[in-house]
Design an enzyme around this catalytic site. Structure first.
Site, mmCIF file in Angstrom:
data_model
loop_
_atom_site.group_PDB
_atom_site.id
_atom_site.type_symbol
_atom_site.label_atom_id
_atom_site.label_comp_id
_atom_site.label_asym_id
_atom_site.label_seq_id
_atom_site.Cartn_x
_atom_site.Cartn_y
_atom_site.Cartn_z
ATOM 1 N N TYR A 7 0.816 -1.216 0.000
ATOM 2 C CA TYR A 7 0.000 0.000 0.000
ATOM 3 C C TYR A 7 0.848 1.264 0.000
ATOM 4 C CZ TYR A 7 1.399 -0.366 4.841
ATOM 5 O OH TYR A 7 2.155 -0.505 5.972
ATOM 6 N N GLY A 8 2.169 1.127 0.086
ATOM 7 C CA GLY A 8 3.030 2.297 0.258
ATOM 8 C C GLY A 8 4.157 2.371 -0.752
ATOM 9 N N THR A 9 5.372 2.468 -0.248
ATOM 10 C CA THR A 9 6.534 2.728 -1.099
ATOM 11 C C THR A 9 6.943 1.538 -1.963
ATOM 12 O OG1 THR A 9 8.155 2.093 0.587
ATOM 13 C CG2 THR A 9 7.421 4.410 0.580
ATOM 14 N N LEU A 10 6.343 0.367 -1.773
ATOM 15 C CA LEU A 10 6.660 -0.802 -2.605
ATOM 16 C C LEU A 10 5.787 -0.886 -3.858
ATOM 17 C CD1 LEU A 10 7.176 -3.516 0.163
ATOM 18 C CD2 LEU A 10 8.940 -2.445 -1.248
ATOM 19 N N GLU A 82 11.341 -4.721 5.673
ATOM 20 C CA GLU A 82 10.346 -4.007 6.482
ATOM 21 C C GLU A 82 10.637 -4.099 7.981
ATOM 22 O OE1 GLU A 82 8.539 -1.991 5.155
ATOM 23 O OE2 GLU A 82 7.681 -2.689 3.278
#
Length: 149
Positions: A7-10, A82
């Site tokens: 949901y983010g920087t990936l 992570e």
């Protein structure tokens, strides 16, 4: 193989997506877009403007992101990347498919691993909750990549 929901920087087009493409970490195949079945607070916090999915089911929004199928090697790499379980915890959640490549239909639900956190500063609960994340988004909180720290 396992499904993960990012949901983010990936996500594609985001600062850390390159690690998903590096086969030395294992295999990751994009399968589609989805949203969490339950609502969660997605906040941008800390000195590096990191997106965090707070493990508070029922609070916040259904969060949109991408679904990948990954092998065990990539899953282990992502756990390390992570900082799991210290910073994030890998949690199994139901994700509703919005768009799918291959077998499966929009509206289907898929169990995915998601990196959430139950350890956060109390003031994060008062930050704006987002439905989706983009490092260049209108929030003005650009992510500070690891290589710049």
């Amino acid at each position: 193989m396992a499904h993960i929901f990012v949901y983010g920087t990936l996500k594609r087009g985001q600062p850390n997506h390159k690690v998903m493409l590096d086969h030395s970490h294992g295999l990751a195949a994009f399968r589609g877009r989805g949203c969490t079945v339950e609502s969660f607070p997605l906040v941008i916090a800390g000195e590096h403007n990191i997106p965090w999915l707070l493990y508070l089911p029922g609070k916040g929004h259904c969060v949109t992101g991408e679904i990948y199928e990954v092998d065990e090697q990539m899953l282990r790499f992502l756990d390390d990347f992570e900082d799991c379980p210290s910073m994030y915890q890998r949690t199994a959640l139901q994700v509703q498919v919005l768009e799918w490549e291959g077998d499966g239909d929009p509206g289907d639900s898929v169990q995915c691993f998601v990196y959430t956190t139950a350890t956060y500063a109390p003031e994060w609960l008062f930050l704006p909750y987002h439905e989706s994340y983009d490092s260049e988004g209108p929030h003005g909180l650009r992510y500070n990549p690891r290589e710049n720290r």
